[in-house]
Design a protein around this motif. Structure first.
Motif, PDB file in Angstrom:
ATOM      1  N   ASP A   2       0.800  -1.086  -0.087  1.00  0.00           N
ATOM      2  CA  ASP A   2       0.235  -0.073   0.007  1.00  0.00           C
ATOM      3  C   ASP A   2       0.530   1.494  -0.104  1.00  0.00           C
ATOM      4  O   ASP A   2       0.230   1.873  -0.510  1.00  0.00           O
ATOM      5  CB  ASP A   2      -0.615   0.142   1.174  1.00  0.00           C
ATOM      6  N   LEU A   5       1.989   1.609  -3.638  1.00  0.00           N
ATOM      7  CA  LEU A   5       0.804   2.383  -4.870  1.00  0.00           C
ATOM      8  C   LEU A   5       0.363   3.967  -3.989  1.00  0.00           C
ATOM      9  O   LEU A   5       0.313   3.919  -5.410  1.00  0.00           O
ATOM     10  CB  LEU A   5      -0.378   1.161  -4.519  1.00  0.00           C
ATOM     11  N   LYS A   6       0.278   4.347  -2.604  1.00  0.00           N
ATOM     12  CA  LYS A   6       0.007   5.449  -2.229  1.00  0.00           C
ATOM     13  C   LYS A   6       1.089   6.200  -2.733  1.00  0.00           C
ATOM     14  O   LYS A   6       0.626   7.356  -3.263  1.00  0.00           O
ATOM     15  CB  LYS A   6       0.234   5.567  -1.401  1.00  0.00           C
ATOM     16  N   LYS A   7       2.375   6.177  -3.135  1.00  0.00           N
ATOM     17  CA  LYS A   7       3.186   6.720  -3.553  1.00  0.00           C
ATOM     18  C   LYS A   7       3.513   7.239  -4.938  1.00  0.00           C
ATOM     19  O   LYS A   7       3.407   8.384  -5.686  1.00  0.00           O
ATOM     20  CB  LYS A   7       4.789   6.281  -2.350  1.00  0.00           C
ATOM     21  N   PRO A  10      -1.087   7.001  -7.130  1.00  0.00           N
ATOM     22  CA  PRO A  10      -2.691   6.911  -6.073  1.00  0.00           C
ATOM     23  C   PRO A  10      -3.968   6.505  -6.936  1.00  0.00           C
ATOM     24  O   PRO A  10      -4.585   6.353  -5.812  1.00  0.00           O
ATOM     25  CB  PRO A  10      -2.306   8.486  -6.355  1.00  0.00           C
ATOM     26  N   TYR A  13      -4.133   2.265  -5.681  1.00  0.00           N
ATOM     27  CA  TYR A  13      -4.235   2.905  -4.330  1.00  0.00           C
ATOM     28  C   TYR A  13      -6.196   3.093  -4.564  1.00  0.00           C
ATOM     29  O   TYR A  13      -6.507   2.517  -3.607  1.00  0.00           O
ATOM     30  CB  TYR A  13      -3.114   3.809  -3.895  1.00  0.00           C
ATOM     31  N   GLU A  16      -8.671   0.625  -5.122  1.00  0.00           N
ATOM     32  CA  GLU A  16      -8.372  -0.615  -4.013  1.00  0.00           C
ATOM     33  C   GLU A  16      -8.909  -0.504  -3.544  1.00  0.00           C
ATOM     34  O   GLU A  16      -9.539  -1.618  -2.565  1.00  0.00           O
ATOM     35  CB  GLU A  16      -6.856  -0.925  -4.465  1.00  0.00           C
ATOM     36  N   HIS A  17      -8.864   0.849  -2.440  1.00  0.00           N
ATOM     37  CA  HIS A  17      -9.892   1.221  -1.029  1.00  0.00           C
ATOM     38  C   HIS A  17     -10.516   1.958  -0.299  1.00  0.00           C
ATOM     39  O   HIS A  17     -11.189   2.391  -0.311  1.00  0.00           O
ATOM     40  CB  HIS A  17      -9.018   2.012  -0.029  1.00  0.00           C
ATOM     41  N   LYS A  28      -9.875  -2.849 -11.675  1.00  0.00           N
ATOM     42  CA  LYS A  28      -9.003  -2.330 -10.227  1.00  0.00           C
ATOM     43  C   LYS A  28      -7.738  -1.699 -10.373  1.00  0.00           C
ATOM     44  O   LYS A  28      -6.988  -0.834  -9.722  1.00  0.00           O
ATOM     45  CB  LYS A  28     -10.110  -2.394  -8.528  1.00  0.00           C
ATOM     46  N   TRP A 153       8.992  -0.870   0.742  1.00  0.00           N
ATOM     47  CA  TRP A 153       9.022  -1.562  -0.833  1.00  0.00           C
ATOM     48  C   TRP A 153      10.306  -1.264  -1.151  1.00  0.00           C
ATOM     49  O   TRP A 153      10.577  -1.764  -2.573  1.00  0.00           O
ATOM     50  CB  TRP A 153       7.985  -0.652  -1.393  1.00  0.00           C
ATOM     51  N   LYS A 263      -5.487 -10.864  -4.731  1.00  0.00           N
ATOM     52  CA  LYS A 263      -5.808  -9.548  -4.142  1.00  0.00           C
ATOM     53  C   LYS A 263      -7.266  -9.278  -4.849  1.00  0.00           C
ATOM     54  O   LYS A 263      -8.357  -9.649  -4.708  1.00  0.00           O
ATOM     55  CB  LYS A 263      -5.620  -8.721  -3.896  1.00  0.00           C
ATOM     56  N   GLY A 269      -4.583  -8.154   1.586  1.00  0.00           N
ATOM     57  CA  GLY A 269      -3.260  -7.536   0.680  1.00  0.00           C
ATOM     58  C   GLY A 269      -1.596  -8.655   1.309  1.00  0.00           C
ATOM     59  O   GLY A 269      -1.109  -9.398   0.569  1.00  0.00           O
TER      60      GLY A 269
END
Length: 467
Positions: A2, A5-7, A10, A13, A16-17, A28, A153, A263, A269
């Motif tokens: 996560d 993906l967030k960095k 996005p 991310y 997915e959420h 997704k 990561w 997933k 995850g």
């Protein structure tokens, strides 16, 4: 992971959420930037393999391996310290250049230095090392994903520098291939290296064969254009068809996207990384089976058995996912027995690949090419492999989005096609010395019409006394 993906991704991310809801769970991870990060490695490997052919032939196999290790180390460093997406993609491309060099030189080197009785098993150690690497990477990903600072990561990507250092140092201590030394005009040194590698002074017969093969190869001034001559038709066909079909088994989809796939079909995850670790372990263990059987059972039987096993598993997986996920990808709460069943059949599928198309896809092309076109043909083999690895990696998430569970049926169809191809067109090369490999084509019921027999070649080379 996560934080990764967030960095960098996005949008993925958010989908997915459910921050940015998507109508279909199959879609997704459908991001072209994310897949470019994955697949750019293979596009770079394609380019590198073409240039590596010239380096391998002119300067030897060892230098190409060392060059590949240096490029791979640079890519790992750039990825580990990445701050922007472009750094990730450039780092992946450097990794690709390293892989292109290694895939071009290592299988050829192993085929040339191995005793012919054990050539299959020793060459399959190349694939075993890959599967162990995948398994170790899966374990590390699982552990690093638990890091609370969200920087796991970086360790996952940066530690690719470890195998890079291993191949650089290892290649420095390797002896040069006798074939390569003869090819570069160092016959005396080649004989010394052959004695050292074989552990005996009784190498005169093998050395004569290597010199004769080298003399014949020198008659071919332009190996790339020579590949298109009819006498090399079977070699070129296999250099294209085997890596093409290897990618259409669907195995790389499992390898690249196991966490994404798990997933998508309802695993959390951490559970998806655990499942990927399990399949990676199956991959490594099953490769051991091929090492112990390839020189006894033969290449063709392993190809065909593995194809049948993968075909059955793909149909079962397609039926299982289709029955629970339908076309919208929303299964509700999945029972544990269902998730376990999917993992088991994916493991059986992975095992089928790991003792057949995985290692044999590298072994067979590396051993069937005559010396005069060996570097060029291996570059074609690697290039085709990388083209289709890139293509499959780039379009997989879009294919999953549009084809849903039918994606497994798509790959099952190609498994049938490639098994028929092997049955009809690939001769058995078990136990054939590499310098005598041309005989298998001359005796093949289909390819003999393209390959001139030795007698015909001699007749053409010598003037007819009656003319």
């Amino acid at each position: 992971m996560d934080p990764f993906l967030k960095k960098f991704f996005p949008d993925v991310y958010a989908k997915e959420h459910n921050i940015k809801p998507t109508d279909n769970q199959y879609c997704k991870f459908d991001s072209q930037v994310l897949t470019l990060f994955t697949s750019s490695l293979y596009l770079a490997a394609l380019v590198a393999s073409i240039f590596a052919s010239k380096v391998t032939r002119a300067f030897g196999r060892r230098l190409t391996m060392i060059s590949g290790g240096v490029l791979f180390l640079a890519g790992a460093a750039l990825n580990g310290f990445a701050q922007q997406v472009w750094m990730l993609i450039v780092g992946r491309m450097l990794l690709g250049f390293g892989i292109g060099c290694a895939n071009q030189s290592v299988p050829i080197y192993v085929s040339e230095v191995a005793p012919y009785k054990y050539r299959g098993a020793l060459n399959m150690l190349f694939q075993l090392a890959i599967t162990i690497g995948i398994f170790v990477a899966n374990i590390l990903n699982y552990l690093f994903a638990k890091m609370e600072n969200g920087e796991g990561w970086r360790y996952s990507l940066g530690l690719a520098g470890v195998p890079a250092i291993m191949i650089i140092i290892g290649a420095m201590f390797l002896p040069d291939s006798p074939n390569s030394l003869i090819e570069r005009g160092q016959a005396e040194k080649a004989k010394k290296e052959l004695i050292k590698i074989r552990g005996t002074n009784d190498v005169d017969e093998e050395f004569k064969d290597l010199v004769a093969a080298s003399e014949a190869s020198k008659q071919v001034k332009h190996p790339w254009s020579s590949l298109f001559k009819s006498e090399y038709r079977p070699h070129l066909t296999m250099a294209i068809a085997i890596p093409f079909f290897q990618q259409l088994t669907g195995m790389n989809v499992i390898t690249f996207y196991a966490p994404v796939l798990f997933k998508t079909i309802g695993f959390g995850g951490t559970a998806s990384l655990m499942s990927a670790m399990i399949t990676g372990g199956c991959n490594a263990l099953a490769t051991l089976v091929s090492i112990f059987t390839v020189d006894k059972v033969g290449r063709r039987k392993l190809f065909l058995e593995g194809g049948a096993q993968m075909f059955i598993c793909q149909l079962v997986i397609a039926a299982a996912i289709g029955s629970k996920f339908g076309t919208d990808g929303n299964p509700g709460v999945l029972p544990k027995w269902f998730a376990s069943t999917v993992v088991v059949f994916i493991c059986i599928y992975v095992a089928g690949f790991a003792w057949s198309w995985g290692p044999l896809g590298w072994l067979v092309p590396s051993e069937i090419f005559p010396l005069e076109v060996r570097s060029a043909a291996q570059s074609v083999n690697v290039s085709v492999n990388m083209i289709f690895t890139f293509a499959i990696a780039q379009v997989f998430t879009a294919m999953l989005c549009h084809m849903k569970f039918g994606l497994f049926i798509f790959f099952a169809f190609f498994v049938i096609v490639m098994s028929i191809f092997i049955h009809k067109f690939l001769p058995e090369t078990k136990g054939v010395p590499i310098e005598e490999i041309s005989l298998v084509w001359e005796n093949h019921p289909y390819w003999n019409k393209f390959v001139k027999s030795s007698a015909q070649k001699n007749k053409i080379a010598a003037p007819d006394s009656q003319v």
